[in-house]
Design an enzyme around this catalytic site. Sequence first.
Site, mmCIF file in Angstrom:
data_model
loop_
_atom_site.group_PDB
_atom_site.id
_atom_site.type_symbol
_atom_site.label_atom_id
_atom_site.label_comp_id
_atom_site.label_asym_id
_atom_site.label_seq_id
_atom_site.Cartn_x
_atom_site.Cartn_y
_atom_site.Cartn_z
ATOM 1 N N ASN A 1 -13.537 -56.323 -7.617
ATOM 2 C CA ASN A 1 -12.259 -55.896 -8.190
ATOM 3 C C ASN A 1 -11.182 -55.672 -7.145
ATOM 4 O O ASN A 1 -10.002 -55.613 -7.471
ATOM 5 C CB ASN A 1 -12.443 -54.614 -9.008
ATOM 6 C CG ASN A 1 -12.797 -54.935 -10.452
ATOM 7 O OD1 ASN A 1 -12.894 -56.098 -10.804
ATOM 8 N ND2 ASN A 1 -12.986 -53.920 -11.263
ATOM 9 N N SER A 2 -11.604 -55.553 -5.894
ATOM 10 C CA SER A 2 -10.577 -55.388 -4.856
ATOM 11 C C SER A 2 -9.758 -56.664 -4.730
ATOM 12 O O SER A 2 -8.591 -56.625 -4.357
ATOM 13 C CB SER A 2 -11.225 -55.038 -3.527
ATOM 14 O OG SER A 2 -12.252 -55.942 -3.247
ATOM 15 N N HIS B 1 -21.754 -48.340 -0.233
ATOM 16 C CA HIS B 1 -22.485 -49.554 -0.571
ATOM 17 C C HIS B 1 -23.935 -49.358 -0.138
ATOM 18 O O HIS B 1 -24.183 -48.844 0.945
ATOM 19 C CB HIS B 1 -21.865 -50.748 0.150
ATOM 20 C CG HIS B 1 -22.323 -52.076 -0.372
ATOM 21 N ND1 HIS B 1 -23.575 -52.567 -0.100
ATOM 22 C CD2 HIS B 1 -21.714 -52.984 -1.183
ATOM 23 C CE1 HIS B 1 -23.702 -53.737 -0.714
ATOM 24 N NE2 HIS B 1 -22.595 -54.015 -1.376
ATOM 25 N N ASP C 1 -4.107 -46.114 8.640
ATOM 26 C CA ASP C 1 -2.751 -45.877 9.152
ATOM 27 C C ASP C 1 -1.723 -45.813 8.030
ATOM 28 O O ASP C 1 -0.859 -44.934 8.005
ATOM 29 C CB ASP C 1 -2.331 -46.985 10.130
ATOM 30 C CG ASP C 1 -3.345 -47.184 11.234
ATOM 31 O OD1 ASP C 1 -4.373 -46.472 11.212
ATOM 32 O OD2 ASP C 1 -3.119 -48.028 12.100
ATOM 33 N N ARG D 1 -15.356 -48.248 -8.025
ATOM 34 C CA ARG D 1 -14.929 -49.640 -8.124
ATOM 35 C C ARG D 1 -16.114 -50.549 -8.453
ATOM 36 O O ARG D 1 -17.221 -50.341 -7.982
ATOM 37 C CB ARG D 1 -14.320 -50.089 -6.804
ATOM 38 C CG ARG D 1 -13.770 -51.483 -6.798
ATOM 39 C CD ARG D 1 -13.200 -51.833 -5.439
ATOM 40 N NE ARG D 1 -14.251 -51.936 -4.436
ATOM 41 C CZ ARG D 1 -14.771 -53.086 -4.007
ATOM 42 N NH1 ARG D 1 -14.325 -54.226 -4.474
ATOM 43 N NH2 ARG D 1 -15.713 -53.112 -3.094
ATOM 44 N N ARG E 1 -29.417 -58.793 -3.892
ATOM 45 C CA ARG E 1 -30.154 -58.133 -4.974
ATOM 46 C C ARG E 1 -29.992 -58.911 -6.264
ATOM 47 O O ARG E 1 -30.911 -59.003 -7.058
ATOM 48 C CB ARG E 1 -29.664 -56.694 -5.137
ATOM 49 C CG ARG E 1 -30.252 -55.765 -4.079
ATOM 50 C CD ARG E 1 -29.618 -54.391 -4.098
ATOM 51 N NE ARG E 1 -28.248 -54.414 -3.581
ATOM 52 C CZ ARG E 1 -27.181 -54.008 -4.247
ATOM 53 N NH1 ARG E 1 -27.301 -53.529 -5.463
ATOM 54 N NH2 ARG E 1 -25.983 -54.075 -3.705
ATOM 55 N N HIS F 1 -17.856 -48.023 2.072
ATOM 56 C CA HIS F 1 -17.470 -49.402 1.845
ATOM 57 C C HIS F 1 -16.021 -49.531 1.390
ATOM 58 O O HIS F 1 -15.315 -50.433 1.792
ATOM 59 C CB HIS F 1 -18.396 -50.001 0.797
ATOM 60 C CG HIS F 1 -18.145 -51.454 0.528
ATOM 61 N ND1 HIS F 1 -18.008 -52.380 1.541
ATOM 62 C CD2 HIS F 1 -18.023 -52.155 -0.633
ATOM 63 C CE1 HIS F 1 -17.800 -53.568 1.016
ATOM 64 N NE2 HIS F 1 -17.789 -53.466 -0.292
ATOM 65 N N TYR F 2 -15.579 -48.596 0.564
ATOM 66 C CA TYR F 2 -14.273 -48.782 -0.068
ATOM 67 C C TYR F 2 -13.696 -47.430 -0.472
ATOM 68 O O TYR F 2 -14.422 -46.518 -0.852
ATOM 69 C CB TYR F 2 -14.435 -49.657 -1.310
ATOM 70 C CG TYR F 2 -13.122 -50.109 -1.893
ATOM 71 C CD1 TYR F 2 -12.506 -51.256 -1.428
ATOM 72 C CD2 TYR F 2 -12.501 -49.377 -2.895
ATOM 73 C CE1 TYR F 2 -11.296 -51.667 -1.951
ATOM 74 C CE2 TYR F 2 -11.280 -49.778 -3.415
ATOM 75 C CZ TYR F 2 -10.688 -50.930 -2.942
ATOM 76 O OH TYR F 2 -9.489 -51.338 -3.451
#
Lengths: 131, 408, 128, 248
Positions: B223-224, B72, B51, B219, B88, B184-185
């Site tokens: 880091n987010s 991801h 949005d 990324r 992992r 994922h991002y």
Amino acid sequence: MEDNKRYPELRRRLSPGWWTANRHYTMYMVREWTSLFVALYSLIFIYGLSLWAMGSRADFLNFLKNPAIVGFSLIALVFTMYHAATWFYLLGAVAPVKIGRSRTKPWQALVLNLILLVIISYLAIWLLVLR
Amino acid sequence: MVDDGRVEGVTAIEVRTGELVTILGKAVIIATGGCGRIFQFTTNGWIKTGDGMALAYRAGVPLKDMEMVQYHPTLLPNTGILITEAARGEGGHLLNKDGERFLKRYVPNKMELGPRDILSRAEMSEINAGRGFEGPYGSYVNLDLTHLGKITIEDKLPFVKELAEKYLGIDPEHEPIPVRPGQHYMMGGVHTDMHGFTGMPGLYAAGEVACVSMNGANRLGSNSLTECLVFGAAAGRAAARYAVKMESPSFGNPVQGEVMMEEKRIFDQILKHEQGERISSVRTEMQNGMEKHVGIYRDENSLKEGCRIIGDLKTRLSNAIVEDKDHVYNTELVAALELDFMLDVAETIPYSAIQRRESRGAHYRTDYTKRDDANFLTHSMAHKTPGPPRIDYSPVTITRWKPEERVY
Amino acid sequence: MKAETHKVARLHAMLWGIFSLGGMIAAFLLPVLIYMTAIAYPYSLWPFNGARDPSFLVTGHLLGALFIFVTIAGSLYHGIFRFQSALTEVGLLKYRRALEAVGYFIIFVGIIVLAYYLVTWYLNGTIT
Amino acid sequence: MSQDIATIRVTRYRPEKDAKPFFQEYKVPYRHDMVVLDALNYIKAEIDGSLTYRWSCRMGVCGSCGANIDGEPKLTCASFLHEFKGRTITVEPMTHFPVIKDLVVDMQDFMEKLVKIKPWIIREKETPPEQGEYKQSAKELERYSQFSSCINCMLCYAACPIYGLNEKFLGPAATALAYRYIEDSRDQGKEVRFPIVHEMEGAWECTLVGECSVVCPKGVDPMLAIQKTKILGATNAIKSLLMPRGGR
């Protein structure tokens, strides 16, 4: 925020019989009502002593032998035991002991405390009566 | 709400009553997160519908680097629940149908510790080569933790165990976990400088919604968090500095006009249709289309198809129906508005991607597999126009670390 | 937002502390008392075997009198405290104040009467 | 995986149309790994767009999809349809809360309580970042870590009859979170929080029904927190009695 009230929210009330809704609630309510028997037994015992204080020792002993009192006391004993068991269980639930990687489960506390109850009871009898 | 090039607040729906509310403000900080719900398989929540990106985009701020979509490698199929990297990191293995640690063909030096984009592509390649498992929700590979033992799993990966048990009925100590790659991002987002400023007076953005460019085209894990904490604080400070020296906006004519237009759009257009297709079918087709044509592997043809699909869906949405006509808590109306936002945001992705004729970071073109610094060491900028988005480029500022070839 | 005023229920906290202690007493000591008065004595079972009777518990020894006081007072307190809260949970919440008043009154009177008997018996030498 | 049909009975309450709530039944095809939330989503997408409920993450983290399923407060995203095989599944809004629409309840009361307990670390004086972080040992962390798993889903409130009887009660999650900060070695806000949890409508209302800890989807034990809070309250009260001045 008044505007929110334009459309009524649905409010639900808990009925006095809420504790019948599931087994846990019912067990809880039974547990709470056992306290009535704990209290009543105590009051009856005090009443028995008052018979003694205002009459004689025999009045007190006869009172204890009264079948109604014996009957009630037996029921009170059952409820007191139930009360004790729930108390022990809760003790285990609110004060778990950590042993190694795992914590003690409430039922383990229950078993442990029941054994403790037997020991204390025997000790009390030995100390107060047998000695 | 924009008045004379300056942002002066937002209009919002009070979901409780269905009323349009105007919130005036000297400055606005957008912090609405990503837009994962554009895609079929995503780790993002239902509310991640882009949005904020759409709001800024419609107000005239470009969306930067939108083709950079991070996948991801370990999502549970169907639900998109994320199985953490730590699985992992602790030594879990990725296995194909033949029980083979297929990563040896892709990242032999790093194996399971390889970067997300390469692992995701490796899984896709295995699946495309017919070496994946087939399940009710499409193909998948296995994440095997069984050799790690009870203690490692319980101590180091308790959440993985909980999720596998709760949502798959699988005990990771004894069974491998089915996984597949998924969105994922968003590395891209609302263009901002390092103070969260979008270039439009009064408008700031921070977090995944923004593109400060700290993540580049790919990324790195965690880091987010930095992005939220550091650039969130920076945006807050910058907005406060700006607000202090500005006069309070008034509910003047341009602003009022915008609110009325929005009101008309919602109540006279979106809610008015009595006949038409459900918004849910438009949404599903967008998600499938984006996954299929604008997903991990892209090429000229698939991206063109992606652009076409989103264009079609925009027309279809304008004729779709919202069955729920209530004012109170109309989640279907909210979903329609969100879908409208999503389509705008979704469109920028294939349009940005189609022009980037190279592969870089998370953006992988099967028809241009090499990185091309000579032509594309630039940020793509998608601008809103009445038609399809206009893409232009802005230079990349390189400070301390020079781009290098990725070798694993 | 409303101004924050919080009144620590200090008295209630102490009463609750006694209630907790009472629960411990009722759980560990009351069963054996009931056993002795309601089973062992009327049916002439161990440890009374017809030889001694519960009055020995009360007056035979100062320790016995103490045991009776602690057990009965603790159980009474615990039982009444808990029962009045149980009553508020089956539809009597609006009479809570009254229930509490009645409850504490019973507890207070019960314990005073009990203590009065034991103390007078101790002072007049009935308790040896 | 085979497909079965689940029958779902959902509470409908649309304040603009209905004076009273009613049940509506839907038939939903499902697979073994589908949860009640998937069924609701299926209904909204394919059968009835007006069915209203909250959700977001579908993985038991966001805490927005709670409902009473067959009378028990649960996250709809964590309740498998196959567990109800052959039975009609009743889905109702969480008990005790006012209902806004269908399964959506009013969270205002809980939100106010959440703010009231100040769910953040309070320091007498913040040290600047250059001086490093507030350190904590694994042991100190363990004292409160389970209580920090709360996702504010309010299931414990729906399960708590005491809250149902008296909505002034601070309730399980808020008290547990307050306790989480009280036990946090980095926090210095005890003086501020004690009065909140130790007032009459704080922890004292609790009578150890214990259902809050049963329904918690994150394994938090609010009952334990409340009980420990009471013990703290009682010891504080006794201390202040013995040492009227410096006690607390």
